[in-house]
Write a protein that holds these residues in place. Structure first.
Motif, PDB file in Angstrom:
ATOM      1  N   LYS A  56     -22.708 -39.849   1.138  1.00  0.00           N
ATOM      2  CA  LYS A  56     -22.009 -38.619   1.512  1.00  0.00           C
ATOM      3  C   LYS A  56     -22.820 -37.847   2.554  1.00  0.00           C
ATOM      4  O   LYS A  56     -22.273 -37.352   3.540  1.00  0.00           O
ATOM      5  CB  LYS A  56     -21.767 -37.747   0.284  1.00  0.00           C
ATOM      6  CG  LYS A  56     -21.058 -36.437   0.576  1.00  0.00           C
ATOM      7  CD  LYS A  56     -20.926 -35.596  -0.685  1.00  0.00           C
ATOM      8  CE  LYS A  56     -20.167 -34.317  -0.447  1.00  0.00           C
ATOM      9  NZ  LYS A  56     -20.696 -33.452   0.595  1.00  0.00           N
ATOM     10  N   ASP A  60     -21.559 -36.848   6.264  1.00  0.00           N
ATOM     11  CA  ASP A  60     -21.511 -35.437   6.651  1.00  0.00           C
ATOM     12  C   ASP A  60     -22.393 -35.172   7.880  1.00  0.00           C
ATOM     13  O   ASP A  60     -21.981 -34.474   8.804  1.00  0.00           O
ATOM     14  CB  ASP A  60     -21.955 -34.545   5.491  1.00  0.00           C
ATOM     15  CG  ASP A  60     -20.975 -34.554   4.327  1.00  0.00           C
ATOM     16  OD1 ASP A  60     -19.812 -34.994   4.508  1.00  0.00           O
ATOM     17  OD2 ASP A  60     -21.378 -34.140   3.222  1.00  0.00           O
ATOM     18  N   ARG A  64     -21.145 -34.017  11.640  1.00  0.00           N
ATOM     19  CA  ARG A  64     -21.700 -32.745  12.120  1.00  0.00           C
ATOM     20  C   ARG A  64     -22.414 -32.983  13.461  1.00  0.00           C
ATOM     21  O   ARG A  64     -22.291 -32.188  14.384  1.00  0.00           O
ATOM     22  CB  ARG A  64     -22.665 -32.168  11.083  1.00  0.00           C
ATOM     23  CG  ARG A  64     -23.092 -30.774  11.362  1.00  0.00           C
ATOM     24  CD  ARG A  64     -23.862 -30.079  10.219  1.00  0.00           C
ATOM     25  NE  ARG A  64     -24.625 -30.924   9.342  1.00  0.00           N
ATOM     26  CZ  ARG A  64     -24.275 -31.234   8.088  1.00  0.00           C
ATOM     27  NH1 ARG A  64     -23.152 -30.763   7.575  1.00  0.00           N
ATOM     28  NH2 ARG A  64     -25.035 -32.007   7.339  1.00  0.00           N
ATOM     29  N   ASP A  69     -14.981 -32.145  12.606  1.00  0.00           N
ATOM     30  CA  ASP A  69     -14.669 -31.889  11.210  1.00  0.00           C
ATOM     31  C   ASP A  69     -13.694 -32.979  10.787  1.00  0.00           C
ATOM     32  O   ASP A  69     -12.568 -33.014  11.270  1.00  0.00           O
ATOM     33  CB  ASP A  69     -14.034 -30.514  11.041  1.00  0.00           C
ATOM     34  CG  ASP A  69     -13.730 -30.183   9.592  1.00  0.00           C
ATOM     35  OD1 ASP A  69     -13.812 -31.076   8.725  1.00  0.00           O
ATOM     36  OD2 ASP A  69     -13.384 -29.021   9.325  1.00  0.00           O
TER      37      ASP A  69
END
Length: 105
Positions: A56, A60, A64, A69
């Motif tokens: 995860k 993420d 980023r 997004d």
């Protein structure tokens, strides 16, 4: 092993990618070379998002870092599987052909 095989894979365009790396490095090693090859509107499936914290984290941090997004959406009936569509630059509100307008019939 993803880091030695995936970057050299003879893949120009992808319309579907399933990411199931479990670890930080293997998740990153899948996303970094393959996500840029995805056509606008392509679908990405992330297995075990949230189950494996390092996976995860890699996902993420990757998105980023490229300032996207991913708007992850859970797959109904599969609490740990999420998907996203790669953003499209096409105007008009329609979803582009995931193979970039080229079809083999």
């Amino acid at each position: 092993w993803f880091n030695t095989t995936i970057p050299a894979a003879p893949i120009d365009k992808l319309a579907l990618l399933r990411v199931d790396g479990d670890l930080y490095s293997s998740t990153w090693d899948l996303l970094a070379p393959l996500y840029p090859r995805m056509v606008p509107g392509a679908c990405v499936i992330f297995d075990d998002y949230g189950v494996w914290p390092q996976s995860k984290l890699a996902l993420d941090e990757y998105f980023r870092g490229i300032r996207i997004d991913p708007h992850l959406k859970p797959v109904e009936g599969a609490e740990t599987i999420f998907f996203m569509h790669k953003p499209s630059d096409a105007g008009g509100g329609g979803r582009p052909d995931p193979m970039g307008g080229q079809r083999n019939v």
